[in-house]
Structures are given as structure tokens and as C-alpha cells.
Design an enzyme around this catalytic site. Structure first.
Site, PDB file in Angstrom:
ATOM      1  N   LYS A  12     -19.122  15.667 -22.191  1.00  0.00           N
ATOM      2  CA  LYS A  12     -18.896  17.272 -22.265  1.00  0.00           C
ATOM      3  C   LYS A  12     -18.181  17.852 -23.717  1.00  0.00           C
ATOM      4  O   LYS A  12     -19.087  19.183 -23.815  1.00  0.00           O
ATOM      5  CB  LYS A  12     -17.993  17.894 -21.622  1.00  0.00           C
TER       6      LYS A  12
ATOM      7  N   ASN B 231     -20.947  22.086 -19.624  1.00  0.00           N
ATOM      8  CA  ASN B 231     -21.645  21.315 -18.807  1.00  0.00           C
ATOM      9  C   ASN B 231     -23.315  21.840 -18.611  1.00  0.00           C
ATOM     10  O   ASN B 231     -24.014  20.889 -17.419  1.00  0.00           O
ATOM     11  CB  ASN B 231     -20.911  21.627 -17.355  1.00  0.00           C
TER      12      ASN B 231
ATOM     13  N   THR C 174     -22.579  15.516 -17.523  1.00  0.00           N
ATOM     14  CA  THR C 174     -20.980  14.991 -17.226  1.00  0.00           C
ATOM     15  C   THR C 174     -20.594  13.994 -18.080  1.00  0.00           C
ATOM     16  O   THR C 174     -20.888  13.802 -19.055  1.00  0.00           O
ATOM     17  CB  THR C 174     -21.612  14.691 -15.661  1.00  0.00           C
TER      18      THR C 174
ATOM     19  N   GLY D 130     -13.145  19.739  -4.378  1.00  0.00           N
ATOM     20  CA  GLY D 130     -14.319  19.926  -5.364  1.00  0.00           C
ATOM     21  C   GLY D 130     -15.386  20.000  -5.370  1.00  0.00           C
ATOM     22  O   GLY D 130     -15.876  20.643  -6.241  1.00  0.00           O
TER      23      GLY D 130
ATOM     24  N   SER E 109     -25.244  15.987  -8.414  1.00  0.00           N
ATOM     25  CA  SER E 109     -26.453  16.891  -9.246  1.00  0.00           C
ATOM     26  C   SER E 109     -27.922  16.533  -8.356  1.00  0.00           C
ATOM     27  O   SER E 109     -28.192  18.297  -7.799  1.00  0.00           O
ATOM     28  CB  SER E 109     -26.116  16.969 -10.398  1.00  0.00           C
TER      29      SER E 109
ATOM     30  N   ASP F 201     -19.054  25.786 -15.391  1.00  0.00           N
ATOM     31  CA  ASP F 201     -17.490  24.556 -14.109  1.00  0.00           C
ATOM     32  C   ASP F 201     -16.085  25.720 -14.384  1.00  0.00           C
ATOM     33  O   ASP F 201     -15.786  26.220 -12.470  1.00  0.00           O
ATOM     34  CB  ASP F 201     -16.713  24.260 -14.935  1.00  0.00           C
TER      35      ASP F 201
HETATM   36  N1  LIG Z   1     -15.396  19.382  -8.587  1.00  0.00           N
HETATM   37  C1  LIG Z   1     -15.525  19.586  -9.869  1.00  0.00           C
HETATM   38  O1  LIG Z   1     -16.761  20.004 -10.165  1.00  0.00           O
HETATM   39  C2  LIG Z   1     -15.351  18.924 -10.949  1.00  0.00           C
HETATM   40  C3  LIG Z   1     -15.635  19.240 -12.033  1.00  0.00           C
HETATM   41  C4  LIG Z   1     -14.792  18.224 -13.104  1.00  0.00           C
HETATM   42  C5  LIG Z   1     -13.736  17.390 -12.924  1.00  0.00           C
HETATM   43  N2  LIG Z   1     -13.306  17.450 -11.907  1.00  0.00           N
HETATM   44  C6  LIG Z   1     -12.489  15.815 -11.523  1.00  0.00           C
HETATM   45  O2  LIG Z   1     -11.220  16.785 -12.174  1.00  0.00           O
HETATM   46  C7  LIG Z   1     -10.757  15.198 -12.091  1.00  0.00           C
HETATM   47  C8  LIG Z   1     -10.236  15.538 -14.181  1.00  0.00           C
HETATM   48  O3  LIG Z   1     -11.347  15.901 -15.219  1.00  0.00           O
HETATM   49  P1  LIG Z   1     -11.174  15.602 -16.257  1.00  0.00           P
HETATM   50  O4  LIG Z   1     -12.963  15.442 -16.766  1.00  0.00           O
HETATM   51  O5  LIG Z   1     -10.088  16.963 -16.981  1.00  0.00           O
HETATM   52  O6  LIG Z   1     -10.754  14.063 -16.869  1.00  0.00           O
HETATM   53  P2  LIG Z   1      -9.890  13.927 -18.590  1.00  0.00           P
HETATM   54  O7  LIG Z   1     -10.202  14.462 -19.036  1.00  0.00           O
HETATM   55  O8  LIG Z   1     -10.039  12.880 -18.444  1.00  0.00           O
HETATM   56  O9  LIG Z   1      -8.455  14.054 -17.941  1.00  0.00           O
HETATM   57  C9  LIG Z   1      -7.546  13.589 -17.147  1.00  0.00           C
HETATM   58  C10 LIG Z   1      -6.229  14.149 -16.491  1.00  0.00           C
HETATM   59  O10 LIG Z   1      -5.839  13.570 -15.081  1.00  0.00           O
HETATM   60  C11 LIG Z   1      -4.463  13.134 -15.379  1.00  0.00           C
HETATM   61  N3  LIG Z   1      -4.257  11.797 -14.762  1.00  0.00           N
HETATM   62  C12 LIG Z   1      -4.983  11.111 -14.831  1.00  0.00           C
HETATM   63  N4  LIG Z   1      -4.596   9.615 -14.696  1.00  0.00           N
HETATM   64  C13 LIG Z   1      -2.954  10.336 -13.650  1.00  0.00           C
HETATM   65  C14 LIG Z   1      -1.334   9.775 -13.505  1.00  0.00           C
HETATM   66  N5  LIG Z   1      -1.902   8.086 -13.165  1.00  0.00           N
HETATM   67  N6  LIG Z   1      -0.941  10.316 -13.058  1.00  0.00           N
HETATM   68  C15 LIG Z   1      -0.907  11.832 -13.960  1.00  0.00           C
HETATM   69  N7  LIG Z   1      -1.740  12.424 -14.439  1.00  0.00           N
HETATM   70  C16 LIG Z   1      -3.013  11.374 -14.277  1.00  0.00           C
HETATM   71  C17 LIG Z   1      -4.408  12.822 -17.183  1.00  0.00           C
HETATM   72  O11 LIG Z   1      -3.131  12.888 -17.846  1.00  0.00           O
HETATM   73  P3  LIG Z   1      -2.658  12.718 -19.242  1.00  0.00           P
HETATM   74  O12 LIG Z   1      -2.658  13.906 -20.222  1.00  0.00           O
HETATM   75  O13 LIG Z   1      -0.760  12.704 -19.177  1.00  0.00           O
HETATM   76  O14 LIG Z   1      -3.483  11.335 -19.404  1.00  0.00           O
HETATM   77  C18 LIG Z   1      -5.460  14.289 -17.763  1.00  0.00           C
HETATM   78  O15 LIG Z   1      -4.222  15.471 -17.340  1.00  0.00           O
HETATM   79  C19 LIG Z   1     -11.735  14.197 -11.964  1.00  0.00           C
HETATM   80  O16 LIG Z   1     -11.175  13.704 -10.549  1.00  0.00           O
HETATM   81  C20 LIG Z   1     -12.827  15.398 -11.938  1.00  0.00           C
HETATM   82  O17 LIG Z   1     -13.842  14.488 -11.428  1.00  0.00           O
HETATM   83  C21 LIG Z   1     -14.154  17.587 -10.892  1.00  0.00           C
END
Ligand SMILES: NC(=O)c1ccc[n+]([C@@H]2O[C@H](COP(=O)([O-])OP(=O)(O)OC[C@H]3O[C@@H](n4cnc5c(N)ncnc54)[C@H](OP(=O)(O)O)[C@@H]3O)[C@@H](O)[C@H]2O)c1
Length: 285
Positions: free
Chosen positions: A74, A95, A70, A251, A25, A110
Site C-alpha cells: 500500500k 488501496n 493489499t 472488519g 475482494s 479504506d
Molecule cells: N477490515 C479491513 O478492511 C482492513 C483493512 C486494513 C487492515 N485490516 C486489518 O488491520 C490489521 C492491521 O493491519 P496493518 O496493515 O495496519 O498492519 P501493520 O502495518 O503491520 O501494523 C500492525 C499493527 O499491529 C500492532 N501489533 C501487531 N502485533 C501486535 C502484538 N502482538 N501486540 C501489540 N501490538 C501488535 C503493531 O504494533 P507495533 O507498531 O508495536 O509493531 C502495529 O501497530 C490486520 O489484521 C489487517 O487485516 C483490515
């Protein structure tokens, strides 16, 4: 004077998180200020959880214009704000903080950033589409309400932790009346893959590994594949999607458009989106 020179009247913005060293960012917003020749600066701030409250109140004390939030704050940051508006009311995820007349207003860009990236970079219209989304964490919550608002036909959530996905289903039903379906990640063979137009990965799988939760045999050329993960080079899911002939987005596109939306809210002015895009994509070249 160069617009990047910091002087007494420079406008300050920031991103708060922990860790924050990975955040692009600052790169994107400072590129925007340079392109516009505005005397503003956007800085990364690593904030520890016990200091979150003080850090947020400092936005007012120091008269900063706005802040992005971030991981992992959040949700937690909501308690520190004067007002929550827009998508953040439903998703419970903030965010962006706007410091307006010394009031701290929290919102989320987002979901809208995700939708705009799909429309403007992916040329994909979500209205009346069938969507399958992997994940039930913060990123999933941030986009689900925008997808429903935009008129999708159906939504299926697949998650490793089934209970978490089911809780999200109940919350969405309660807040919007929209009935989505949920699947356990271990039951992929029960899914009718031909139904879907848009497949989204909102899990962190693929970020630090070469894994994909979607076996390539289930991908169809008709699927538009959106992997919310961004990193240098393609994720395995993006590579598989291209191999099958699916259209796809990474992303990075969501990052760009959520940043553009935050900029618009802070300055009530159109962001120089091409300069912001160039800065992000050049960084990953
Ligand atoms: N491009 C963008 O602007 C943007 C914005 C926001 C986030 N993101 C990306 O999105 C991703 C998730 O972020 P978040 O904030 O949602 O994280 P989070 O709240 O920690 O959620 C993580 C998710 O991933 C799943 N997961 C993690 N490891 C796994 C595995 N080995 N096998 C199966 N499922 C798995 C979790 O499942 P369980 O519930 O079963 O644990 C949960 O559904 C990150 O990589 C982040 O960088 C990108």
C-alpha cells in the site's frame, strides 16, 4: 451468454498483494458483476516485491480497468503511479488504482469505507466524538485522516512501539494541525476510559490468536467497539464487547464499504452493495 463468461471484450480488474490467497475482494466484486449482469472479471494476483513495478505498469499495457492493492504494497506502490489523489495524499497508503485515459491514479478507500460502515451499518456518527485507537500501522494511518476530516473531538493512539505512535502523532500534526495523544500499550491503567465513545482495534491482534489488547475491565457499555480484524467467528475483543453490552462492528464491514467505494471510482456507478454484502457474509456463515 452468461455475464461470467470470459470473452474478448471482458473488462478485467484485479487485486495485487503477497500473499493474496486470503483476499475476499474477488468474491465480493465478482458477486457485484453477477448481480448487475456485467461482463467483468476480478482476479487475485500474487505479486512479488521485485515485480511490483512491472505488475503496475501492466495495468496500462493490458488495458485493465483498475486494481486494488493489499499487503504489503500500500505504501510502496505510490512510486509507480502517475497521480495520487484523495486520502492517499496524506496517509501515504494506496488501496485503489484507477486506469483513466491510460493514466494510473492511486487513492485510498479504506478511510471512507471505514466511516461509511460506521454510519450505515453501525449507525454511529463520529462528529464531536472522543476516539481511542489501538495500533499505528498502515490500517491506523488509513483511517486517522478520515476521522479527523469527519470532525472527531479527540483522538488517542495506543501502540506497543511508542516511538512509531509518536512519529505518527507528529506527522498528523504537521499535515492537519490536529493534536492527538499517544500512550504506550504497557500504560493502559493511566487512560481515562470513561472519556471515549469509539474504541478501534487497528492492530492484527485477534487475527490468528484469541487475544485482545483491551482487558475487559476497561470496556464500558458506552463504547462503540470497532475491530478492523475480520475472520470466521468473533474476535476476543468483539466477544468481550458484546458481553459488556457495547455496540460493535467487525472488519468485514470495512472490507465491504472500501470495496464499494473502489467500485464507484472505477465504474462511476453505484455498486450493488447488498449483493456484495451477501457474498461476504455467506462465505463466513
Ligand atoms: N477490515 C479491513 O478492511 C482492513 C483493512 C486494513 C487492515 N485490516 C486489518 O488491520 C490489521 C492491521 O493491519 P496493518 O496493515 O495496519 O498492519 P501493520 O502495518 O503491520 O501494523 C500492525 C499493527 O499491529 C500492532 N501489533 C501487531 N502485533 C501486535 C502484538 N502482538 N501486540 C501489540 N501490538 C501488535 C503493531 O504494533 P507495533 O507498531 O508495536 O509493531 C502495529 O501497530 C490486520 O489484521 C489487517 O487485516 C483490515
Amino acid at each position: 451468454m452468461n455475464s461470467n463468461t470470459i470473452i474478448g471484450s471482458t473488462t478485467v480488474l484485479a487485486v495485487f498483494g503477497d500473499p493474496v490467497s486470503h483476499s475476499l475482494s474477488p468474491l465480493m466484486h465478482n458477486a457485484a458483476f453477477s448481480a448487475l449482469d456485467w461482463n467483468c472479471v476480478y482476479i487475485p494476483c500474487r505479486v512479488q516485491s521485485e515485480q511490483l513495478s512491472i505488475a503496475v505498469r501492466s495495468i496500462q499495457a493490458l488495458n485493465w480497468k483498475g486494481v486494488n492493492i493489499t499487503i504489503p504494497y500500500k505504501q510502496a506502490v505510490q512510486a509507480e503511479l502517475d497521480q495520487i489523489s484523495g486520502d492517499a495524499e496524506k496517509s501515504g497508503s494506496v488501496n485503489t488504482i484507477i486506469n483513466r485515459d491510460n493514466q494510473l491514479i492511486g487513492t485510498s478507500t479504506d478511510g471512507i469505507g471505514f466511516l461509511r460502515s460506521l454510519q450505515e451499518e453501525g449507525h454511529f456518527e463520529v462528529k464531536e466524538k472522543n476516539v481511542i485507537l489501538f495500533g499505528a500501522g498502515g490500517a491506523a494511518r488509513a483511517v486517522i485522516y478520515s476521522l479527523i476530516n469527519a470532525g472527531i473531538k479527540s483522538l488517542t493512539i495506543v501502540n506497543r512501539n511508542f516511538e512509531k505512535a509518536n512519529d505518527l502523532r507528529l506527522q498528523v500534526l504537521d499535515k492537519t494541525g490536529f493534536a492527538l495523544s499517544v500512550y504506550d500499550l504497557s500504560k493502559l491503567e493511566e487512560i481515562n476510559w470513561d472519556l471515549y465513545d469509539l474504541l478501534i482495534n487497528s492492530t492484527s491482534v485477534g487475527l490468528h490468536d484469541e487475544q485482545s489488547l483491551v482487558p475487559v475491565i476497561y470496556l464500558k457499555p458506552k463504547h462503540f467497539v470497532y475491530d478492523m480484524v475480520y475472520k470466521r467467528g468473533d474476535t476476543k475483543l468483539s466477544r468481550d464487547a458484546k458481553q459488556v453490552g457495547c455496540q460493535s462492528l467487525s472488519g468485514l464491514s470495512m472490507l465491504l464499504y472500501q470495496g464499494a467505494e473502489s467500485f464507484q471510482l472505477w465504474f462511476e456507478s453505484d455498486p450493488p452493495i447488498d449483493a456484495m454484502r451477501r457474498a461476504l457474509y455467506q462465505y463466513y456463515e
